[in-house]
Design an enzyme around this catalytic site. Structure first.
Site, PDB file in Angstrom:
ATOM      1  N   SER B 134       0.681  -1.098  -0.066  1.00  0.00           N
ATOM      2  CA  SER B 134      -0.079  -0.064  -0.500  1.00  0.00           C
ATOM      3  C   SER B 134       1.153   1.088  -0.016  1.00  0.00           C
ATOM      4  O   SER B 134       0.345   2.015  -0.575  1.00  0.00           O
ATOM      5  CB  SER B 134      -1.559  -0.263   1.095  1.00  0.00           C
ATOM      6  OG  SER B 134      -1.772  -1.079   0.579  1.00  0.00           O
ATOM      7  N   ASP B 242      -4.876   4.477 -12.016  1.00  0.00           N
ATOM      8  CA  ASP B 242      -6.359   5.386 -11.716  1.00  0.00           C
ATOM      9  C   ASP B 242      -7.011   4.323 -13.130  1.00  0.00           C
ATOM     10  O   ASP B 242      -8.529   4.538 -12.500  1.00  0.00           O
ATOM     11  CB  ASP B 242      -5.929   6.819 -11.988  1.00  0.00           C
ATOM     12  CG  ASP B 242      -5.855   6.996 -10.747  1.00  0.00           C
ATOM     13  OD1 ASP B 242      -6.223   6.917 -10.186  1.00  0.00           O
ATOM     14  OD2 ASP B 242      -4.831   8.372 -11.286  1.00  0.00           O
ATOM     15  N   ARG B 270     -34.782 -24.369  -5.585  1.00  0.00           N
ATOM     16  CA  ARG B 270     -34.127 -25.077  -4.173  1.00  0.00           C
ATOM     17  C   ARG B 270     -35.772 -25.211  -3.618  1.00  0.00           C
ATOM     18  O   ARG B 270     -35.738 -24.203  -3.746  1.00  0.00           O
ATOM     19  CB  ARG B 270     -32.663 -24.798  -3.984  1.00  0.00           C
ATOM     20  CG  ARG B 270     -32.882 -25.130  -2.174  1.00  0.00           C
ATOM     21  CD  ARG B 270     -32.684 -27.020  -2.095  1.00  0.00           C
ATOM     22  NE  ARG B 270     -32.457 -27.023  -1.106  1.00  0.00           N
ATOM     23  CZ  ARG B 270     -31.162 -28.324  -0.698  1.00  0.00           C
ATOM     24  NH1 ARG B 270     -31.796 -29.295  -1.675  1.00  0.00           N
ATOM     25  NH2 ARG B 270     -31.271 -28.292   0.637  1.00  0.00           N
ATOM     26  N   GLY B 342     -25.382 -25.874   2.075  1.00  0.00           N
ATOM     27  CA  GLY B 342     -24.606 -26.795   2.195  1.00  0.00           C
ATOM     28  C   GLY B 342     -23.868 -26.374   1.101  1.00  0.00           C
ATOM     29  O   GLY B 342     -22.429 -27.184   0.406  1.00  0.00           O
ATOM     30  N   GLU B 365      -4.647  -4.238  -6.928  1.00  0.00           N
ATOM     31  CA  GLU B 365      -4.984  -2.714  -7.515  1.00  0.00           C
ATOM     32  C   GLU B 365      -5.390  -1.584  -6.122  1.00  0.00           C
ATOM     33  O   GLU B 365      -6.238  -0.966  -6.259  1.00  0.00           O
ATOM     34  CB  GLU B 365      -5.641  -3.249  -8.747  1.00  0.00           C
ATOM     35  CG  GLU B 365      -5.359  -3.505  -9.913  1.00  0.00           C
ATOM     36  CD  GLU B 365      -4.868  -3.245 -10.872  1.00  0.00           C
ATOM     37  OE1 GLU B 365      -4.338  -3.497 -11.976  1.00  0.00           O
ATOM     38  OE2 GLU B 365      -5.119  -1.840 -11.091  1.00  0.00           O
TER      39      GLU B 365
END
Lengths: 268, 384
Positions: B134, B242, B270, B342, B365
């Site tokens: 950083s 940028d 489901r 699950g 990034e």
């Protein structure tokens, strides 16, 4: 050498809904696509173009929105695209469509300099109407030989030799002089994806050529609804009533019972 | 204000989606397991010109150099199929090929862009070091002038596509020992003697994409390979990032979209307690929140692209897009796993992979914290 490919914009889903009042397809909210079978026709034309010197022209008849499928054809690599668009063309059945397409092809041929030979490639059928009638009717309008259900083609200077699928397993080899029309099956090739560069060219370096009924000097009685000999009375999904009978017993007994039922229903 | 896409952009989406579903989706799981890009897919990606997405046609590209929204759509659709491919193409274009086009000399463009555009060489941007994460100003890889050349010494880590790259943008310290920020960006060919690939990282997510340590031992680079101005490298790196962040935002957006779509499908299929789980409010609220997050990501991302293409200052917008999109992807993937219960934990469903892939977006990034730092810094310096 010119290769014409006839295309159609169709609804993009297999289970289309039908408006019960008007008997027409509900197109709202349904994505429109290039008829899948026409991609095979385009692919065949583009391979021929790469192998030999030919100009590939894609045509379609439809509303201005049908430009989209022509841009896609351009992105795949065709040289020129023509959209037949006019309110007067609306409601055309296969006969009126074939008449209009034939006028456009004649116009393009007339305007090109040389006495070029030409080949027309169509998909066998469109997934919406599913009639498969336009290719044969178009050939009749133009008075040229037609070979349907083609799965392989060899092109030379002034003739083609094709393999035509006949019944389930048989193949017929046919030779004919150009000009001619063929319709091709879906599993004969793997249509290419338009590349990014192709898409760029299709939108930035190319124009869609528009033809209307005036450009074509069309006989008003032969186009659109006026020129249609058929009329769709009703479109419906066959009802499934879920009536099932389970037959029991030894195989001999079951066969007897089955035959009895089939005779009763006048199937046998 | 008009939110509609151009016909060309719609076509880019349609074709890329179809292509990605045919060539990337079927091998995404395997690529994740093997930690490499599928070779057939690679060849197809080259044929489709995705490596040259945001380069001009003149240099062999696909001509989206002024259509960053179109570029975002392409990245989004690729990432919807495989975020590993998404990051590879986003980085290759955004922080390697495009910067050479944007800031390079005509000679550099002629030398490097064609191979990048056709994907014969993969591009990588090399900034991060063990002590410069950083804190990007902490770069210690040095470049020392020797005649017409510079000699590079040091190590880069976590370089996306580093191990498979043919062309690298390397940020090197060119100032005094004590100076920070006096850096220069060099274009380095991977065949240059002294350059070698170190450890290939074994990552949590986007595993199909290569992440490697790169070692520079007396790597001699001609001075004509300096990108931009000598000594201006820190600013250059920030400008490159940028733009790169717009691509990363698009990658996160595609991933979030995939998580949302998988969840909607599963919620309809489901059945528990006698009905599809989508009929339960607990699931519905999750779906609604996911959809809002993904849509925010889309708006932020396209807006940043729009500002970029208008030629305006887009730094804050791109940081915002990257922040919002990466956090949206994380939220969507998190909820997707929860909705799948699950099964969401199992490799048989793709949401498990989305979950791992999404976490990457909040880190690379520029972490979410760095994005906030950039956004706040700009606010305080330039005003609201």
């Amino acid at each position: 050498m010119k290769i014409f490919v006839c295309t159609k914009q169709v609804p993009g889903i297999s289970e289309v809904k039908i408006d019960p009042k008007t008997n027409t397809l509900i197109r709202e909210g349904v994505e429109s696509i290039l008829n899948p079978n026409d991609r095979n026709a385009l692919e065949m034309a583009l391979v021929l173009k790469e192998e030999q010197k030919a100009e590939v022209i894609a045509l379609t008849m439809g509303p201005p929105q049908a430009e989209e499928i022509l841009r896609e054809a351009l992105a795949m690599g065709v040289d020129k695209v023509v959209l037949l668009s006019d309110r007067a063309f609306a409601g055309a059945d296969t006969l009126a469509t074939s008449y209009t397409l034939a006028l456009a092809i004649k116009k393009i041929l007339k305007e090109s300099d040389s006495e070029e030979n030409y080949l027309i490639i169509c998909g066998s059928q469109a997934v919406d109407g599913d009639t498969g009638q336009v290719p044969p009717e178009l050939a009749e309008e133009l008075g040229i030989p037609q070979i349907t259900y083609v799965q392989k083609l060899e092109l030379s200077e002034d003739k083609i030799v094709v393999e035509r699928k006949f019944r389930a397993t048989e193949i017929v080899v046919i030779e004919t002089k150009l000009p001619a029309l063929i319709s091709v099956l879906t599993d004969i090739n793997k249509p290419r994806f338009p590349t990014m560069m192709g898409i760029m060219k299709a939108y930035e370096n190319s124009n869609v050529i528009y033809f209307d009924s005036k450009n074509l000097n069309a006989d008003i009685s032969k186009i659109g609804l006026n020129g249609s000999m058929t009329e769709v009375k009703k479109i419906f999904f066959p009802e499934r009533n879920g009536k099932r009978i389970i037959l029991e017993g030894s195989p001999e007994e079951v066969v007897k019972k089955l035959c009895h039922h089939l005779q009763e229903d006048k199937i046998l | 204000m008009d939110f509609s896409l151009t016909e060309k952009q719609k076509m880019l989406r349609k074709i890329t989606r179809k292509f990605a579903e045919e060539y990337l989706v079927p091998v995404a799981k395997e690529s994740d397991e093997k930690q490499e890009l599928n070779k057939t897919a690679f060849k197809k990606m080259q044929e489709m010109n995705y490596f040259g997405a945001c380069l001009p046609v003149k240099y062999g590209g696909a001509g989206l150099e002024n259509d960053t929204i179109g570029f975002c759509i392409v990245i989004e659709e690729i990432s919807r199929a495989d975020a590993g491919w998404g990051i590879t193409i986003a980085v290759h274009n955004g922080v390697a090929a495009y910067p050479i086009y944007k800031y390079g000399t005509e000679e550099q463009k002629q030398t490097f862009l064609e191979d990048l555009a056709n994907g014969n060489k993969v591009g990588s941007f090399c900034l991060t070091e063990p002590n410069a994460g950083s804190d990007a100003a902490g770069v210690q890889l040095t470049a020392v002038k020797d005649g017409d050349e510079y000699i590079l010494n040091g190590t880069k880590i976590f370089s996306t596509s580093g191990g498979i790259a043919g062309t690298l943008l390397v940020v090197a310290k060119t100032g005094d020992k004590d100076s920070r920020r006096e850096m220069t960006v060099f274009i380095v060919d991977s065949k240059t003697p002294g350059y070698s690939v170190g450890v290939k990282e074994d990552k949590l997510g986007v595993r199909a994409s290569n992440t490697s340590e790169l070692v520079f031992e007396d790597v001699r680079v001609p001075q004509e390979n300096i990108l931009g101005q000598y000594g201006d490298g820190f600013k250059m790196a920030m400008r490159i990032l940028d733009f790169g962040r717009i691509g990363i935002a698009a990658q996160c957006l595609g991933l979030g979209q995939a998580a949302l779509e998988a969840s909607v499908k599963y919620s309809n299929e489901r059945v528990q307690f006698g009905k599809p789980i989508g009929r339960f409010q607990g699931i519905q609220w999750k779906l609604a929140d996911m959809a809002c997050a993904v849509e925010s990501a889309r708006l932020f991302t396209y807006k940043a692209a729009f500002i970029h293409d208008k030629g305006e200052d887009f730094g804050t917008a791109s940081s915002m897009a990257k922040l919002v999109a990466s956090e949206a992807a994380m939220q969507a993937a998190h909820d997707a796993v929860q909705i799948h219960g699950g099964y969401g934990l199992m490799k048989a469903y793709p949401v498990e992979r989305y979950f791992r892939d999404a976490k990457m977006g909040e880190i690379y990034e520029g972490t979410s914290e760095v994005q906030r730092m950039v956004i706040a810094g700009n606010l305080l310096r330039k005003g609201v």
